[in-house]
Scaffold this motif. Structure first.
Motif, PDB file in Angstrom:
ATOM      1  N   LEU A 666       0.826  -1.206   0.000  1.00  0.00           N
ATOM      2  CA  LEU A 666       0.000   0.000   0.000  1.00  0.00           C
ATOM      3  C   LEU A 666       0.863   1.259   0.000  1.00  0.00           C
ATOM      4  CD1 LEU A 666      -2.747  -1.025   2.610  1.00  0.00           C
ATOM      5  CD2 LEU A 666      -2.925  -1.046   0.112  1.00  0.00           C
ATOM      6  N   LEU A 667       1.970   1.203   0.722  1.00  0.00           N
ATOM      7  CA  LEU A 667       2.901   2.326   0.782  1.00  0.00           C
ATOM      8  C   LEU A 667       4.131   2.026  -0.072  1.00  0.00           C
ATOM      9  CD1 LEU A 667       2.799   3.130   4.609  1.00  0.00           C
ATOM     10  CD2 LEU A 667       1.427   4.137   2.779  1.00  0.00           C
ATOM     11  N   PRO A 668       4.870   3.020  -0.480  1.00  0.00           N
ATOM     12  CA  PRO A 668       6.109   2.777  -1.231  1.00  0.00           C
ATOM     13  C   PRO A 668       7.100   1.944  -0.423  1.00  0.00           C
ATOM     14  CG  PRO A 668       5.430   5.077  -1.427  1.00  0.00           C
ATOM     15  CD  PRO A 668       4.528   4.452  -0.402  1.00  0.00           C
ATOM     16  N   GLU A 669       7.759   1.028  -1.070  1.00  0.00           N
ATOM     17  CA  GLU A 669       8.665   0.109  -0.382  1.00  0.00           C
ATOM     18  C   GLU A 669       9.837   0.844   0.258  1.00  0.00           C
ATOM     19  OE1 GLU A 669      11.489  -3.738  -1.505  1.00  0.00           O
ATOM     20  OE2 GLU A 669       9.847  -3.135  -2.849  1.00  0.00           O
ATOM     21  N   SER A 670      10.341   1.862  -0.393  1.00  0.00           N
ATOM     22  CA  SER A 670      11.478   2.602   0.152  1.00  0.00           C
ATOM     23  C   SER A 670      11.104   3.302   1.453  1.00  0.00           C
ATOM     24  CB  SER A 670      11.976   3.622  -0.875  1.00  0.00           C
ATOM     25  OG  SER A 670      10.933   4.531  -1.215  1.00  0.00           O
ATOM     26  N   VAL A 671       9.924   3.895   1.504  1.00  0.00           N
ATOM     27  CA  VAL A 671       9.491   4.578   2.728  1.00  0.00           C
ATOM     28  C   VAL A 671       9.274   3.584   3.860  1.00  0.00           C
ATOM     29  CG1 VAL A 671       7.677   6.019   3.724  1.00  0.00           C
ATOM     30  CG2 VAL A 671       8.444   6.432   1.382  1.00  0.00           C
ATOM     31  N   LEU A 672       8.669   2.456   3.531  1.00  0.00           N
ATOM     32  CA  LEU A 672       8.399   1.453   4.568  1.00  0.00           C
ATOM     33  C   LEU A 672       9.690   0.833   5.108  1.00  0.00           C
ATOM     34  CD1 LEU A 672       5.732   0.582   5.767  1.00  0.00           C
ATOM     35  CD2 LEU A 672       5.725  -1.399   4.247  1.00  0.00           C
ATOM     36  N   LYS A 673      10.690   0.603   4.253  1.00  0.00           N
ATOM     37  CA  LYS A 673      11.974   0.081   4.723  1.00  0.00           C
ATOM     38  C   LYS A 673      12.694   1.084   5.609  1.00  0.00           C
ATOM     39  CE  LYS A 673      13.041  -3.214   1.034  1.00  0.00           C
ATOM     40  NZ  LYS A 673      13.972  -3.541  -0.069  1.00  0.00           N
ATOM     41  N   GLU A 674      12.567   2.341   5.270  1.00  0.00           N
ATOM     42  CA  GLU A 674      13.214   3.360   6.090  1.00  0.00           C
ATOM     43  C   GLU A 674      12.609   3.406   7.495  1.00  0.00           C
ATOM     44  OE1 GLU A 674      13.594   8.233   6.236  1.00  0.00           O
ATOM     45  OE2 GLU A 674      12.583   7.242   4.558  1.00  0.00           O
ATOM     46  N   LEU A 675      11.293   3.338   7.580  1.00  0.00           N
ATOM     47  CA  LEU A 675      10.643   3.413   8.889  1.00  0.00           C
ATOM     48  C   LEU A 675      10.850   2.148   9.712  1.00  0.00           C
ATOM     49  CD1 LEU A 675       7.244   5.088   7.838  1.00  0.00           C
ATOM     50  CD2 LEU A 675       9.178   6.171   8.992  1.00  0.00           C
ATOM     51  N   MET A 676      10.726   0.982   9.097  1.00  0.00           N
ATOM     52  CA  MET A 676      10.767  -0.282   9.838  1.00  0.00           C
ATOM     53  C   MET A 676      12.186  -0.724  10.148  1.00  0.00           C
ATOM     54  SD  MET A 676       7.752  -2.472   7.947  1.00  0.00           S
ATOM     55  CE  MET A 676       8.084  -3.878   9.001  1.00  0.00           C
ATOM     56  N   LEU A 677      13.077  -0.647   9.187  1.00  0.00           N
ATOM     57  CA  LEU A 677      14.411  -1.213   9.363  1.00  0.00           C
ATOM     58  C   LEU A 677      15.419  -0.177   9.837  1.00  0.00           C
ATOM     59  CD1 LEU A 677      14.537  -3.509   6.197  1.00  0.00           C
ATOM     60  CD2 LEU A 677      13.736  -4.044   8.504  1.00  0.00           C
ATOM     61  N   ASP A 678      15.498   0.941   9.127  1.00  0.00           N
ATOM     62  CA  ASP A 678      16.531   1.924   9.481  1.00  0.00           C
ATOM     63  C   ASP A 678      16.250   2.598  10.819  1.00  0.00           C
ATOM     64  OD1 ASP A 678      17.767   1.320   7.130  1.00  0.00           O
ATOM     65  OD2 ASP A 678      16.878   2.978   6.003  1.00  0.00           O
ATOM     66  N   LYS A 679      15.002   3.012  11.009  1.00  0.00           N
ATOM     67  CA  LYS A 679      14.703   3.772  12.222  1.00  0.00           C
ATOM     68  C   LYS A 679      14.328   2.870  13.395  1.00  0.00           C
ATOM     69  CE  LYS A 679      13.341   8.188  10.227  1.00  0.00           C
ATOM     70  NZ  LYS A 679      12.309   9.238  10.169  1.00  0.00           N
ATOM     71  N   LEU A 680      13.370   1.978  13.193  1.00  0.00           N
ATOM     72  CA  LEU A 680      12.833   1.211  14.331  1.00  0.00           C
ATOM     73  C   LEU A 680      13.714   0.027  14.713  1.00  0.00           C
ATOM     74  CD1 LEU A 680      10.505   1.228  16.271  1.00  0.00           C
ATOM     75  CD2 LEU A 680       9.206  -0.195  14.683  1.00  0.00           C
ATOM     76  N   LEU A 681      14.110  -0.804  13.761  1.00  0.00           N
ATOM     77  CA  LEU A 681      14.883  -2.011  14.082  1.00  0.00           C
ATOM     78  C   LEU A 681      16.312  -1.683  14.469  1.00  0.00           C
ATOM     79  CD1 LEU A 681      15.116  -5.108  14.199  1.00  0.00           C
ATOM     80  CD2 LEU A 681      15.610  -5.076  11.738  1.00  0.00           C
ATOM     81  N   ASN A 682      17.040  -1.012  13.585  1.00  0.00           N
ATOM     82  CA  ASN A 682      18.461  -0.776  13.831  1.00  0.00           C
ATOM     83  C   ASN A 682      18.719   0.307  14.881  1.00  0.00           C
ATOM     84  OD1 ASN A 682      19.194  -2.685  11.886  1.00  0.00           O
ATOM     85  ND2 ASN A 682      19.051  -1.180  10.229  1.00  0.00           N
ATOM     86  N   ARG A 683      17.786   1.241  15.069  1.00  0.00           N
ATOM     87  CA  ARG A 683      18.028   2.323  16.010  1.00  0.00           C
ATOM     88  C   ARG A 683      17.587   1.976  17.437  1.00  0.00           C
ATOM     89  NH1 ARG A 683      15.694   8.111  14.515  1.00  0.00           N
ATOM     90  NH2 ARG A 683      17.066   7.704  12.720  1.00  0.00           N
ATOM     91  N   TYR A 684      16.513   1.196  17.580  1.00  0.00           N
ATOM     92  CA  TYR A 684      15.952   0.916  18.910  1.00  0.00           C
ATOM     93  C   TYR A 684      16.052  -0.559  19.301  1.00  0.00           C
ATOM     94  CZ  TYR A 684      13.940   5.608  18.574  1.00  0.00           C
ATOM     95  OH  TYR A 684      13.765   6.966  18.457  1.00  0.00           O
ATOM     96  N   LEU A 685      15.540  -1.445  18.440  1.00  0.00           N
ATOM     97  CA  LEU A 685      15.415  -2.849  18.835  1.00  0.00           C
ATOM     98  C   LEU A 685      16.753  -3.561  18.940  1.00  0.00           C
ATOM     99  CD1 LEU A 685      12.250  -3.859  16.732  1.00  0.00           C
ATOM    100  CD2 LEU A 685      12.369  -3.075  19.115  1.00  0.00           C
ATOM    101  N   MET A 686      17.687  -3.265  18.046  1.00  0.00           N
ATOM    102  CA  MET A 686      18.957  -3.987  18.047  1.00  0.00           C
ATOM    103  C   MET A 686      19.787  -3.675  19.289  1.00  0.00           C
ATOM    104  SD  MET A 686      18.972  -6.065  15.665  1.00  0.00           S
ATOM    105  CE  MET A 686      20.608  -6.607  16.077  1.00  0.00           C
ATOM    106  N   ILE A 687      19.601  -2.520  19.897  1.00  0.00           N
ATOM    107  CA  ILE A 687      20.345  -2.210  21.127  1.00  0.00           C
ATOM    108  C   ILE A 687      19.904  -3.134  22.260  1.00  0.00           C
ATOM    109  CG2 ILE A 687      20.745  -0.414  22.829  1.00  0.00           C
ATOM    110  CD1 ILE A 687      20.446   1.646  20.630  1.00  0.00           C
TER     111      ILE A 687
END
Length: 793
Positions: A666-687
Motif C-alpha cells: 500500500l505504501l512505497p517500499e522505500s518509505v516502509l523500509k526506512e521506517l521499519m528497518l533503518d529507524k525502528l529495528l536498527n536504532r531501537y530494537l537492536m540495542i
C-alpha cells in the motif's frame, strides 16, 4: 542603299538615271546601282538631319542619309528611317512648310498625285539646290551657343507626341549634356553634333485607332477590340517596307493607302476565311481515312469518358437521395417530441437534485465534522495519557537508579510495583505484546451517548426530501433510463464521470456511522447505496456490461469511501493500536484487490491517503517509541522495575513494527523500509537485543521481528537485505553462544539452534545457514526442516 526619286513622266534626272513611272522608296536598287547615290540638295537656311533612334529588339536594319560637304550623301545606319519617311509621307500627318516656291507647288499638286510621289518629287527638287558648309569657327561657335542654351534650358524640345515641354529637356538630350559636361567644356569632335542628332519637326504619328476614331467621330472604347490588330498591321507594314524587293516588284515608296488597303484586306482574309473571295484558292492539308478514323475514335473515347463520369455522378446522387430518405424515415420514427420532452424532464430533475444536495451538503459536513472531532478528541486524550504515564514512570525509575539514599525505599517500591503488576508480568510472559490502550468505561459510555445524538441528527437531514432526490437507487434509475433510450447523448454528457460527485453527499450521509478502525462496525458493502451502485454498474446478475459505467463503482469508492478513510487516519487512527491497524489495513487491501483503487496511475484521493498514513507512522516512531537505557546490573536483575519497564517499551516497539508491516503493497517500499528497518529495528530494537538481557524471551523476539517483515521483500531472494545485516549477525552470534555453552549434540542445544536457523531462513540468510551447519554438523536439520526451501516457508 540609295534613295531614288523619279517623276511620273519617266524623264531622266540630272544624274542620268531614268525615272520610273511610279515614285517609290526602294531598298532593292542598292545592289544594282553600285556606286550611284542620290545627292540631295537642301536650301542654305535649313539643314535637316534625319537621325533614327535604334531599336534594341528590331532585327531589321535601315540606313539614313547624312549630308556631307559638296552635296554627297553618306550611308549611315538608322533603324527608324522608314518610320520617319512614312511620317513625312503619311497622308494624315501635316507636311512641314518650306519657304521654297517648289514646295508650294508640290502642295498644290497633292490632289492629283499621291503623297509619296509628291514627297519624292520635292526631294529631287531640293537635291538640286547647293548646300553651304559652314567653316570650323562657325561650327565651334554654334556648339558653344548650343551648350549655353542647353545649360540654361532656354529651348523648346519636341517630344514624340508633338507637344512641347518648356523648361525641360528630353532624356535623349540630357545624356548628351552630361557627356558634354563631363568633357569639361573641351571643343573636341568626340561629342555628337547637330547634324548627328535627330530633330523631330512633326508631331507624333497617330495610331490607326485614333485616325479611325477621328473620322468616325466615335469614342476610343468602341475600337478597343481592334487595338492588337492595328499594332500587328503596323508592324507588318514597317517590315514590308524594310524587306528588299526584287527588281520586278513594286517599290514600297508607292501609295501608302494602297499598301495599307492591301495589307488590311489580306489581314481580313486571314482572320475571316468565310469572307474570302471565291476565286482565291485555299490550300488544305491532305486528309486520309486513318486520320478521320483516329479523330472519330478519339472523340468517341472522350464521349465515353464523359458518359462514365456522368454515370458515377448519377449513382452518387442516387445514394445521396437514398441516404436522405433513410434519414427522413429515421427522424419520423424517432418521435422527436418524446425525446425533447424527456430531455426537458431530465434537465429539470437534475437541476432540482443539484439544488437539493447543495442545501443538504452543508448539514452533512457539519455532522461529519462533529463526529470526527469527537473521535479525534478521544484519541488525543488516550495518546496524551499514555505518553504522560510513560514519562512519569521513566522519570521515577531514573531517579531510583541513581539515588543511593533512596535505594532501600526504591527496593520496597519496586517490590510493591512488582506485586501490583504481577498480572501484567504474567501476561507479558504469555504474549509478550502489550495490550492496546483503551478508554475507561465511563469515557466509552459518554462517547457512545454523544455519538448516538449525532446519528439522530443525521436521520433528520433528508426527512423533508422526496425519495427520488435522496434514494440512490431511484436517482440511478433515472440515469439508467437515459442510458437505455438515448445512449449516444448519455455518453456525450459524460454521466459516468459525473455520478461519483453527484452521489457523494448521499453516500457520505450513509457512511456517517461507519468506522474503518473498528471491527464491530458495519461493513460499507452492506449499506443501501453500495447495492444500488453495484446493480447500476454491473447489472442485476452482476454481469459485466459493455458500457463506461462499469468503472463508476470504483470511482464512487475512490471519491467517497477513500476520503472517509483518510479523515479517520489523520484524526482518529493510533498506529500503536494493533486492532485499529489491522482493521485499517484489511479495508485498504480489500479496496486494492476488489476495486483496483491503489493500482495503476495514482489519483488525488489515493495520494492524499498514502501521505496521511506515512505522516502518522513517522510521528509515531519519533514521538511514541521510547526504550530506556539502564546499568547492566539493574537489567540483569529479573525482578528490577527498570528491566520490566525496558522490556515493556521493547515489546511496544515490536508491536509497532508489526503494525507497519500490515501496510505492505500500500505504501512505497522505500518509505516502509526506512521506517521499519533503518529507524525502528536498527536504532531501537537492536540495542536491546544485543544487551543479552532478554533471557529466553530473546528467541521469541527475534522470531516475531522476522514474522513482522513483509513477505514481498523476501520473495525470490537468496541474500539478506542490507538493512538486516546487524540482525543476521546477532542471530549467528547467538548460535555460536549456544554451541559454546553446551555441546552441539545436546538435544536442548539442537532445539535452540533450530529456532535460530529458522529465523535465518525467513530472512533469506542461506549462506550463514550453510556455514553454521558445516561447522557444527547440523546438515540434517537443513534437509529435515527444509531451511533452504524459501518457497515452502
Amino acid at each position: 542603299m540609295e534613295l531614288t526619286g523619279e517623276s511620273k513622266n519617266g524623264k531622266k534626272d540630272k544624274h542620268g538615271l531614268k525615272k520610273k513611272k511610279d515614285n517609290m522608296l526602294s531598298f532593292a536598287d542598292d545592289k544594282e546601282a553600285e556606286e550611284s547615290t542620290f545627292k540631295l540638295k537642301k536650301p542654305t537656311d535649313k539643314a535637316v538631319l534625319f537621325h533614327a533612334r535604334k531599336k534594341e529588339d528590331s532585327p531589321v536594319k535601315t540606313f539614313h542619309s547624312t549630308v556631307l560637304a559638296g552635296g554627297r550623301v553618306r550611308p549611315s545606319a538608322s533603324p527608324r528611317l522608314d518610320s520617319d519617311r512614312e511620317s513625312v509621307a503619311s497622308p494624315w500627318s501635316p507636311q512641314p512648310d518650306d519657304d521654297d516656291d517648289d514646295d508650294d507647288k508640290n502642295s498644290d499638286e497633292g490632289s492629283a498625285m499621291s503623297p509619296s510621289a509628291s514627297s519624292a518629287s520635292s526631294s529631287s527638287r531640293s537635291a538640286s539646290k547647293p548646300v553651304i558648309i559652314p567653316s570650323a569657327k562657325e561650327i565651334q561657335a554654334a556648339r558653344r551657343q548650343r551648350r549655353a542654351k542647353q545649360t540654361q534650358k532656354e529651348f523648346i524640345s519636341l517630344g514624340r507626341d508633338g507637344h512641347s515641354s518648356a523648361g525641360s529637356t528630353p532624356d535623349r538630350y540630357s545624356k548628351g549634356e552630361e557627356s558634354d559636361r563631363s568633357d569639361g567644356g573641351d571643343d573636341d569632335d568626340d561629342g555628337p553634333d547637330d547634324h548627328q542628332r535627330r530633330i523631330e519637326f512633326a508631331p507624333r504619328l497617330k495610331s490607326i485607332r485614333e485616325r479611325i476614331a477621328e473620322k468616325l467621330g466615335g469614342s476610343d472604347g468602341s475600337l478597343s477590340g481592334t487595338d492588337g490588330e492595328e499594332q500587328e498591321l503596323w508592324e507588318e507594314t514597317q517590315i514590308g517596307k524594310g524587306v528588299k524587293r526584287r527588281p520586278g516588284e513594286q517599290s514600297p515608296s508607292g501609295s501608302e493607302s494602297s499598301s495599307y488597303s492591301c495589307s488590311s484586306n489580306s489581314r481580313r482574309d486571314r482572320r475571316n476565311p468565310k469572307k474570302r473571295p471565291a476565286g482565291v484558292p485555299k490550300t488544305l492539308p491532305p486528309v486520309s481515312i486513318s486520320m478521320i478514323k483516329k479523330r472519330i475514335t478519339g472523340k468517341l473515347e472522350s464521349l465515353k469518358e464523359v458518359y462514365r463520369a456522368r454515370q458515377a455522378e448519377l449513382r452518387r446522387m442516387e445514394g445521396d437521395v437514398d441516404s436522405a430518405k433513410t434519414s427522413v424515415e429515421t427522424l419520423e420514427e424517432s418521435s422527436s417530441e418524446r425525446q425533447l420532452k424527456f430531455y426537458r424532464t431530465m434537465n429539470l430533475y437534475a437541476h432540482n437534485l443539484v439544488e437539493c444536495l447543495q442545501e443538504k451538503v452543508v448539514e452533512i459536513n457539519s455532522l461529519e465534522l462533529e463526529l470526527h472531532t469527537l473521535l479525534s478528541d478521544q484519541m488525543e486524550a488516550l495518546t496524551a495519557q499514555r505518553r504522560q504515564r510513560i514519562k512519569e514512570q521513566a522519570d521515577r525509575l531514573q531517579q531510583l537508579s541513581y539515588s543511593k539514599n533512596e535505594q532501600s525505599e526504591g527496593s520496597a517500591n519496586g517490590a510493591q510495583t512488582q506485586s501490583t503488576e504481577d498480572s501484567d508480568i504474567r501476561a507479558e510472559d504469555y504474549s509478550n505484546i502489550p495490550a492496546d490502550t483503551q478508554p475507561s468505561e465511563e469515557e466509552e459510555e459518554q462517547l457512545q451517548k454523544r455519538k448516538a445524538d449525532i446519528m439522530a441528527k443525521s436521520r433528520a437531514v433528508f426527512s423533508d426530501v422526496q425519495d427520488e432526490f435522496c434514494d440512490v437507487k431511484k436517482i440511478l434509475s433515472r440515469f439508467e433510463e437515459w442510458r437505455g433510450c438515448y445512449s449516444e447523448s448519455y455518453q456525450n454528457a459524460y454521466i459516468s464521470l459525473c455520478l461519483p460527485k453527484l452521489l457523494n453527499p448521499i453516500i457520505r450521509h450513509q457512511l456517517l456511522g461507519w468506522n474503518p478502525l473498528m471491527a464491530d462496525s458495519a461493513d460499507f458493502e452492506n449499506l443501501p447505496w453500495f447495492t444500488a451502485v453495484e446493480t447500476f454498474c454491473h447489472g442485476h446478475g452482476h454481469e459485466e456490461l459493455e458500457h463506461a459505467d462499469r468503472e463508476t463503482l470504483s470511482g464512487v469508492i475512490a471519491k467517497t469511501v477513500l476520503p472517509k478513510i483518510t479523515a479517520f487516519v489523520e484524526l482518529v487512527w493510533d498506529p500503536m493500536s494493533r486492532q485499529q491497524s489491522v482493521c485499517l489495513s484489511d479495508v485498504c487491501n480489500r479496496l486494492k484487490e476488489d476495486y483496483s483503487i491503489f493500482e495503476g496511475e495514482q489519483t488525488k484521493p489515493v495520494k492524499t491517503f498514502m501521505e496521511a498514513v506515512m505522516r502518522r507512522l513517522r510521528s509515531c516512531v519519533d514521538e511514541d517509541v521510547f526504550i530506556p537505557l539502564y546499568p547492566q546490573n539493574l537489567l540483569e536483575d529479573r525482578s528490577s522495575p527498570q528491566r520490566h519497564f525496558r522490556d515493556q517499551q521493547f515489546w511496544t516497539a515490536i508491536k509497532l513494527l508489526g503494525n507497519m508491516g500490515k501496510f505492505d503493497l500500500l505504501l512505497p517500499e522505500s518509505v516502509l523500509k526506512e521506517l521499519m528497518l533503518d529507524k525502528l529495528l536498527n536504532r531501537y530494537l537492536m540495542i536491546t537485543l544485543s544487551s543479552q538481557t532478554l533471557s529466553n524471551s530473546g528467541d521469541q523476539a527475534c522470531r516475531i521481528i522476522a514474522d513482522s517483515l513483509p513477505p514481498s521483500w523476501l520473495k525470490e531472494q537468496d541474500v539478506c537485505l542490507p538493512q538486516l545485516q546487524n540482525f543476521k549477525n546477532h542471530l549467528v552470534q547467538k548460535v555460536h553462544t549456544f554451541c559454546k555453552q553446551q555441546p552441539p549434540e545436546d538435544p536442548n542445544t539442537r532445539s535452540a539452534v533450530l529456532e535460530v536457523l529458522q529465523v535465518l531462513s525467513k530472512i533469506r540468510c542461506n549462506d550463514s545457514i550453510m556455514t553454521l551447519a558445516a561447522k557444527y554438523h547440523y546438515e540434517d536439520l537443513i534437509y529435515t526442516h527444509q531451511l533452504l526451501n524459501q518457497e515452502a516457508e
